[in-house]
Design an enzyme around this catalytic site. Structure first.
Site, PDB file in Angstrom:
ATOM      1  N   LYS A 297       0.959  -7.439  -7.141  1.00 52.08           N
ATOM      2  CA  LYS A 297       0.453  -6.085  -6.994  1.00 52.08           C
ATOM      3  C   LYS A 297      -0.358  -5.678  -8.269  1.00 52.08           C
ATOM      4  CE  LYS A 297       1.713  -1.687  -5.169  1.00 52.08           C
ATOM      5  NZ  LYS A 297       2.741  -0.848  -5.003  1.00 52.08           N
TER       6      LYS A 297
ATOM      7  N   SER B 274       2.123   1.533  -0.345  1.00 47.34           N
ATOM      8  CA  SER B 274       1.177   1.285  -1.469  1.00 47.34           C
ATOM      9  C   SER B 274       0.817  -0.051  -1.666  1.00 47.34           C
ATOM     10  CB  SER B 274       1.207   2.014  -2.566  1.00 47.34           C
ATOM     11  OG  SER B 274       2.295   1.457  -3.333  1.00 47.34           O
TER      12      SER B 274
ATOM     13  N   SER C 286       7.060   1.618  -0.532  1.00 48.65           N
ATOM     14  CA  SER C 286       5.553   0.914  -0.419  1.00 48.65           C
ATOM     15  C   SER C 286       5.761  -0.679  -0.276  1.00 48.65           C
ATOM     16  CB  SER C 286       5.011   1.151  -1.918  1.00 48.65           C
ATOM     17  OG  SER C 286       4.133   2.329  -1.675  1.00 48.65           O
TER      18      SER C 286
HETATM   19  N1  GLN Z   1       4.036   6.573   0.330  1.00 52.05           N
HETATM   20  C1  GLN Z   1       4.794   7.332  -0.357  1.00 52.05           C
HETATM   21  C2  GLN Z   1       3.903   7.966  -1.628  1.00 52.05           C
HETATM   22  O1  GLN Z   1       2.872   7.887  -1.335  1.00 52.05           O
HETATM   23  C3  GLN Z   1       5.484   5.909  -1.230  1.00 52.05           C
HETATM   24  C4  GLN Z   1       4.620   5.173  -2.076  1.00 52.05           C
HETATM   25  C5  GLN Z   1       5.464   4.186  -3.004  1.00 52.05           C
HETATM   26  O2  GLN Z   1       6.289   3.590  -2.373  1.00 52.05           O
HETATM   27  N2  GLN Z   1       4.845   3.553  -4.053  1.00 52.05           N
HETATM   28  O3  GLN Z   1       4.279   8.172  -2.596  1.00 52.05           O
END
Ligand code: GLN
Length: 506
Positions: free
Chosen positions: A79, A162, A186
């Protein structure tokens, strides 16, 4: 199996072929690189064939010298929030366009072959960097400053976020495994939406050194792959203390999760292998907020766990709904602080034209950050400001503690908590792009365990509407990654949801 089908193999199978010297790491790497170079999902942000092949040659040299470690020579991709010396690192943001880190993240070096002249880690070959929401903020990968990612099961849909690039790449067999990060879901949510397996370890299990920071009290690295066994192999290499570089990394000895899984399987075949395991089902995870097709798949998976000997018990996590406002106060508060380092002075984007220092800060930040990052900076500075701190930030911290306590009450009645990962299957690209709150609400089942710092995973559990994948979430108590992986592994020995592949031509 012919060489043309190497991408059908998972991590453990590839490692076995490499160890038997049926195939070289260079051949495996070339095979996957060809798929990556042809991919049109938007999963990759950077590749460098010369670098990947040099790493593969280094892995082959170690194999030729007789080394037999379980990941040696197997490709993966990271990532793009993990900093890498050999590839650019953008965190999905224009702020870091073309940024090149002078060092590798701890997770990257533990998994990798190492720099020339160094001893190296587990010996995996890096194929490139994977697309993600800007600074890991999002649930659909549509907040990437570069391009959206398509879900290989339906190209008109999001892969989740994400870690959307990681999920799409593994699901489409562009890589056998990838790293992801999980702040509020994410790893688990994109794994669920693309039909792969992913685990977010206990907070602190993997070093955060070299992970571009989003919300430091929540951020955690983890593996994404097709099976629990493959995740176990990666996590064994990724996890472990990093005392000089991340003071929040846990001082626990490294665990060989994969060996544990294999040992557990060897002893218990035939009989109900999960006998004695109590799986708690929080009523709040099975209510009207979850789509019926998702619930049906989750319940189907749970009845499979019962067949394996587990018992299902009802538990309650009464503050589940509050996890959304609590998380969306705490995470932006920490993000606003973490993102203050991007000021145009030290690194990252600097505006071309400005009148004075303040103007340079303003223009650099306005140009470099996208809408969601900007929104979170504004929310975060607001909830931390004098006069609002007590009403929002402090209150959220108190509820965070209560949420963690609720989990401990539930764990007095069960060993593992289960439920859906996402309230729906993957949605259409663009459907929630203009509605931040709709994105936030989709995180309902993943945020509470993140706030509590607990390990959680997503395990492929079947398909819902439109033939789209559904993941089962398993949440464990602190440091119980091994138990989660073990339960998931038994489930995957009895089912084949995790082996289903989307029909995409790379
Ligand atoms: N969807 C969540 C956010 O937008 C989690 C994102 C994540 O785990 N990096 O913060």
């Amino acid at each position: 199996m012919s060489q043309q089908d190497l991408h059908e193999l998972g991590v453990a199978e590839l490692a076995a072929r490499l160890a038997a010297r049926d195939v070289s790491s260079v051949e495996v790497t070339q095979h996957f690189l060809a798929r990556v170079q042809a991919e049109q999902l938007g999963a990759f942000l950077a590749t460098n064939a010369d670098v990947s092949l040099a790493q593969a040659r280094a892995a082959d040299a170690r194999l030729a010298a007789g080394e037999r470690s379980p990941l040696l020579g197997v490709p993966l991709a990271h990532k793009d929030v993990f900093v890498t010396r050999d590839f650019p690192t953008t965190a999905g943001s224009k702020m870091l366009e073309n940024y090149r880190s002078p060092f590798d993240a701890t997770v990257v070096s533990r998994l990798g072959v190492g720099q020339p002249g160094t001893q190296g880690g587990a010996g995996m070959v890096t194929l490139g960097k994977l697309n993600c929401d800007e600074f890991a903020m999002g649930s659909g990968n549509d907040n990437s400053a570069y391009k959206p990612v398509q879900n290989p099961w339906d190209l008109s849909r999001v892969p989740g976020g994400s870690s959307g690039g990681s999920a799409a790449a593994v699901a489409a067999r562009l890589v056998p495994a990838a790293t992801g990060t999980d702040t509020g879901g994410s790893i688990r949510q994109p794994a669920s939406l693309t039909g792969i397996t992913g685990i977010k370890p206990t907070y602190g299990r993997c070093s955060r050194y070299g992970m571009v920071a989003f919300a430091s009290s929540l951020d955690q690295a983890g593996p994404m792959a097709r099976s629990a066994l493959d995740c176990a192999l990666l996590l064994s290499a990724m996890a472990g203390p990093d005392p000089d570089r991340d003071s929040t990394s846990l001082d626990l000895p490294a665990t060989d999760y994969a060996a544990d899984l294999i040992a557990a399987t060897a002893g218990r075949t035939g009989a109900a292998p999960l006998k004695g395991l109590r799986i708690g089902l929080p009523s709040q995870f099975f209510g009207a907020g979850c789509a019926p097709d998702v619930l049906a798949a989750v319940r189907g998976a749970l009845s499979e766990f019962e067949k394996l000997g587990a018992t299902l018990v009802d538990v309650s996590l009464p503050l589940t709904e509050l996890s959304i406002p609590v998380y969306y106060v705490i995470a932006p508060a920490e993000a606003s602080s973490n993102l203050s380092r991007f000021d145009g002075v030290r690194y990252g984007h600097r505006a071309a034209n400005y009148s004075d220092l303040t103007d340079m800060y303003k223009k650099s930040r306005s140009e470099g950050f996208g809408d969601e990052a900007t929104r979170r900076i504004m929310i975060g500075t607001y909830v931390l400001s004098h006069g609002y701190y007590d009403a929002y930030y402090l209150k959220a911290q108190k509820i965070r503690r209560l949420i963690a306590q609720d989990f401990q009450k539930a764990f007095s009645q069960c060993d593992i908590i289960a439920g859906p990962v996402s309230p729906t299957v993957a949605w259409k690209i663009g459907e929630k792009s203009d509605d931040p709150v709709a994105n936030y609400l989709a995180d309902i089942y993943t945020l509470s365990s993140s706030l509590a710092g607990l390990p959680g995973m997503s395990v492929p559990a079947g398909f819902g509407a439109g033939g789209l994948p559904v993941g089962l979430q398993l949440i464990g108590n602190y440091f119980k990654e091994g138990q989660l992986l073990g339960a998931a592994h038994q489930f995957q020995l009895a089912t084949d949801w995790h082996q289903k592949a989307p029909e995409v031509s790379a």
